[in-house]
Design an enzyme around this catalytic site. Structure first.
Site, PDB file in Angstrom:
ATOM      1  N   CYS A 114      -7.498   0.450   6.051  1.00 42.21           N
ATOM      2  CA  CYS A 114      -6.432  -0.559   6.119  1.00 42.21           C
ATOM      3  C   CYS A 114      -5.069   0.117   6.011  1.00 42.21           C
ATOM      4  O   CYS A 114      -4.151  -0.179   6.778  1.00 42.21           O
ATOM      5  CB  CYS A 114      -6.621  -1.578   4.987  1.00 42.21           C
ATOM      6  SG  CYS A 114      -5.465  -2.952   5.052  1.00 42.21           S
ATOM      7  N   CYS A 115      -4.943   1.075   5.074  1.00 46.51           N
ATOM      8  CA  CYS A 115      -3.686   1.804   4.932  1.00 46.51           C
ATOM      9  C   CYS A 115      -3.406   2.660   6.169  1.00 46.51           C
ATOM     10  O   CYS A 115      -2.254   2.827   6.563  1.00 46.51           O
ATOM     11  CB  CYS A 115      -3.723   2.697   3.690  1.00 46.51           C
ATOM     12  SG  CYS A 115      -3.270   1.867   2.159  1.00 46.51           S
ATOM     13  N   CYS A 195       1.837  -3.590  -1.028  1.00 47.41           N
ATOM     14  CA  CYS A 195       1.267  -4.808  -0.443  1.00 47.41           C
ATOM     15  C   CYS A 195       0.720  -5.734  -1.534  1.00 47.41           C
ATOM     16  O   CYS A 195       0.206  -5.274  -2.559  1.00 47.41           O
ATOM     17  CB  CYS A 195       0.125  -4.441   0.499  1.00 47.41           C
ATOM     18  SG  CYS A 195       0.633  -3.503   1.937  1.00 47.41           S
ATOM     19  N   CYS A 198      -2.873  -5.356  -3.076  1.00 46.57           N
ATOM     20  CA  CYS A 198      -3.173  -4.088  -3.742  1.00 46.57           C
ATOM     21  C   CYS A 198      -2.158  -3.734  -4.822  1.00 46.57           C
ATOM     22  O   CYS A 198      -2.030  -2.561  -5.195  1.00 46.57           O
ATOM     23  CB  CYS A 198      -3.225  -2.962  -2.704  1.00 46.57           C
ATOM     24  SG  CYS A 198      -4.424  -3.264  -1.395  1.00 46.57           S
ATOM     25  N   CYS A 221      -1.082   5.719  -0.459  1.00 49.25           N
ATOM     26  CA  CYS A 221      -1.500   5.032   0.767  1.00 49.25           C
ATOM     27  C   CYS A 221      -1.810   6.009   1.885  1.00 49.25           C
ATOM     28  O   CYS A 221      -2.491   5.673   2.838  1.00 49.25           O
ATOM     29  CB  CYS A 221      -0.430   4.049   1.214  1.00 49.25           C
ATOM     30  SG  CYS A 221       1.138   4.833   1.596  1.00 49.25           S
TER      31      CYS A 221
HETATM   32  S1  SF4 Z   1      -1.817  -1.242   0.421  1.00 47.10           S
HETATM   33 FE1  SF4 Z   1      -3.624  -2.603   0.618  1.00 47.10          FE
HETATM   34  S2  SF4 Z   1      -3.073  -4.239   2.067  1.00 47.10           S
HETATM   35 FE2  SF4 Z   1      -1.515  -2.610   2.211  1.00 47.10          FE
HETATM   36  S3  SF4 Z   1      -2.188  -1.372   3.916  1.00 47.10           S
HETATM   37 FE3  SF4 Z   1      -3.056  -0.419   2.071  1.00 47.10          FE
HETATM   38  S4  SF4 Z   1      -5.087  -1.354   1.735  1.00 47.10           S
HETATM   39 FE4  SF4 Z   1      -3.969  -2.596   3.265  1.00 47.10          FE
END
Ligand code: SF4
Length: 241
Positions: A114-115, A195, A198, A221
């Protein structure tokens, strides 16, 4: 570039953040430098210093689509207040999101991926045209940043952390002296803000970044790690030196 980073660290690393920024923006990387900002809990100090040197410096904001509404509002407030002339919202690739995160739940299943989709890949695209970029990272933020240098080589580019040696008290004093707007979530105990899915508030005695990806092994991240260099290579981004 590693040798150049060591040279700059020796010659400029002990200067004040304002001197480092002026050197970088007006001389070392004039016209080829940006700043990456999350518009988080302590972003105002670095952005205020940069605006004083050149308010047209590109400000890269990774808009992951998962930020707190308060962060997006703060981004607007701060940009207007500081007179920032070139804030760029960097978005994830639509096709990547559609393919790998069609329901927006990837952060619950695979945070690293996701990151990568929402931060690392967009960051690589955003910094590719520049020879250098600045960040607001500080040594005191976490044990993993305790030896952070001001100048770091990232492949053929330079990453500059003008506030690396500043302490929390320095930031507080500067923000008060210049009456800088505060991120609204700091009043609720958020000391490092990323985010929404998180990030949690930080408790007494914890590292400033303890509220990021709490309960998992993840501490960064990836935009400051080697994955960014790899992605820049994959993009075929040319040598900016
Ligand atoms: S901090 Fe969390 S929501 Fe944001 S990009 Fe990374 S995993 Fe995804």
């Amino acid at each position: 570039m590693q040798a150049l980073a060591r040279l700059y660290e020796a010659s400029h690393g002990a200067s004040t953040p304002q001197e480092i920024i002026a050197q970088a923006v007006q001389e070392l990387f004039a016209g080829r430098i940006a700043v990456v900002s999350s518009f988080g809990a302590e972003s105002a100090v670095l952005l205020h210093m940069i605006a004083a040197v050149d308010p047209a410096t590109p400000v890269l904001f990774l808009d992951t689509g998962r930020h707190f509404r308060a962060t997006l509002e703060y981004r607007k407030t701060l940009a207007e207040r500081l007179g920032l002339q070139n804030v760029q919202d960097i978005l994830p690739l639509g096709e990547m999101l559609k393919k790998e995160d069609p329901f927006g739940a990837l952060s619950m299943i695979d945070k690293d991926r996701c990151c990568f989709i929402r931060k690392v890949e967009p960051m690589a695209r955003a910094v590719a045209p520049f020879a250098a970029w600045m960040t607001g990272r500080k040594q005191f933020q976490a044990a993993t940043r305790a030896t952070l240098a001001v100048f770091e080589a990232v492949g053929p580019r330079m990453r500059i952390n003008p506030l690396a040696r500043w302490q929390a008290a320095d930031l507080k004093a500067y923000a008060e002296q210049h009456d800088l707007p505060v991120h609204p979530l700091t009043a609720e105990g958020y000391r490092s803000i990323g985010c929404m899915p998180c990030t949690r508030p930080v408790y007494e005695g914890e590292d400033q970044r303890a509220g990021r990806w709490a309960g998992s092994e993840k501490t960064e991240c990836g935009i400051h790690l080697s994955g960014l260099t790899d992605r820049l290579k994959n993009l075929g981004a040319s040598d900016q030196t």
